[in-house]
Design an enzyme around this catalytic site. Structure first.
Site, short mmCIF file in Angstrom:
data_model
loop_
_atom_site.label_atom_id
_atom_site.label_comp_id
_atom_site.label_asym_id
_atom_site.label_seq_id
_atom_site.Cartn_x
_atom_site.Cartn_y
_atom_site.Cartn_z
N PHE A 29 0.87 -1.13 0.08
CA PHE A 29 -0.02 -0.21 0.08
C PHE A 29 0.87 1.24 0.10
O PHE A 29 2.06 1.10 0.35
CB PHE A 29 -1.08 -0.03 1.33
N TYR A 30 0.29 2.19 -0.37
CA TYR A 30 0.95 3.61 -0.40
C TYR A 30 0.66 4.60 0.57
O TYR A 30 -0.61 4.56 1.02
CB TYR A 30 0.90 4.30 -1.78
#
Length: 157
Positions: A29-30
């Site tokens: 995830f970012y």
């Protein structure tokens, strides 16, 4: 700091499967995404986490820094994810001395299979494996950051 030459391809067929050396389940995830940088967290096999910082707008050659992160902290930071959490299985496939990372996505990206080749040099097209399909290097919709923000890419024929 390490520079990388990264090429990305759609996968044409299942010919790569017989050459798989190992596989890793990945949740990534970012925490931040922009046109010139990204901050990503990746959890591998539920056992280890890494923070990756990428800089540069050229999708083929960028500066990249990686750092280990305590697993519990990585899981906690997932609550701050920008966009969708990406789930995939990465298969390491060797061909002519190079290791290709074949990502088989699942969850909201089910059906997408992409191969990446990261090297210090540029591999000529005639040395690429036959199971690779169309090259999508530089097509933003196939970047993991775009997949997190926009979901499954619209297919172009």
């Amino acid at each position: 700091m390490a520079k990388e030459v990264e090429r990305k391809f759609l996968v044409r067929d299942e010919g790569w499967r017989k050459a798989v050396e190992r596989s890793v389940s990945i949740i990534q995830f970012y925490l931040a995404i922009s046109s010139e940088r990204s901050i990503r967290l990746r959890i591998s096999d539920g056992r280890a986490a890494k923070l990756t910082l990428k800089f540069g707008s050229d999708m083929r050659i960028r500066d990249e820094f990686e750092y280990p992160v305590p697993l519990a902290e990585a899981r906690e930071m997932m609550g701050f994810a920008v966009g969708n959490v990406i789930r995939k299985v990465r298969h390491h496939v060797r061909h002519r001395g190079y290791v290709y990372e074949v990502d088989v996505f699942n969850s909201t990206l089910d059906g997408l299979v992409v191969a990446e080749l990261e090297t210090k040099d540029i591999v000529p097209d005639d040395k690429l494996p036959a199971w690779l399909g169309r090259e999508v290097t530089g097509e933003l919709r196939y970047s993991n950051a775009s997949l997190a923000l926009n979901g499954f890419p619209e297919l172009v024929t």
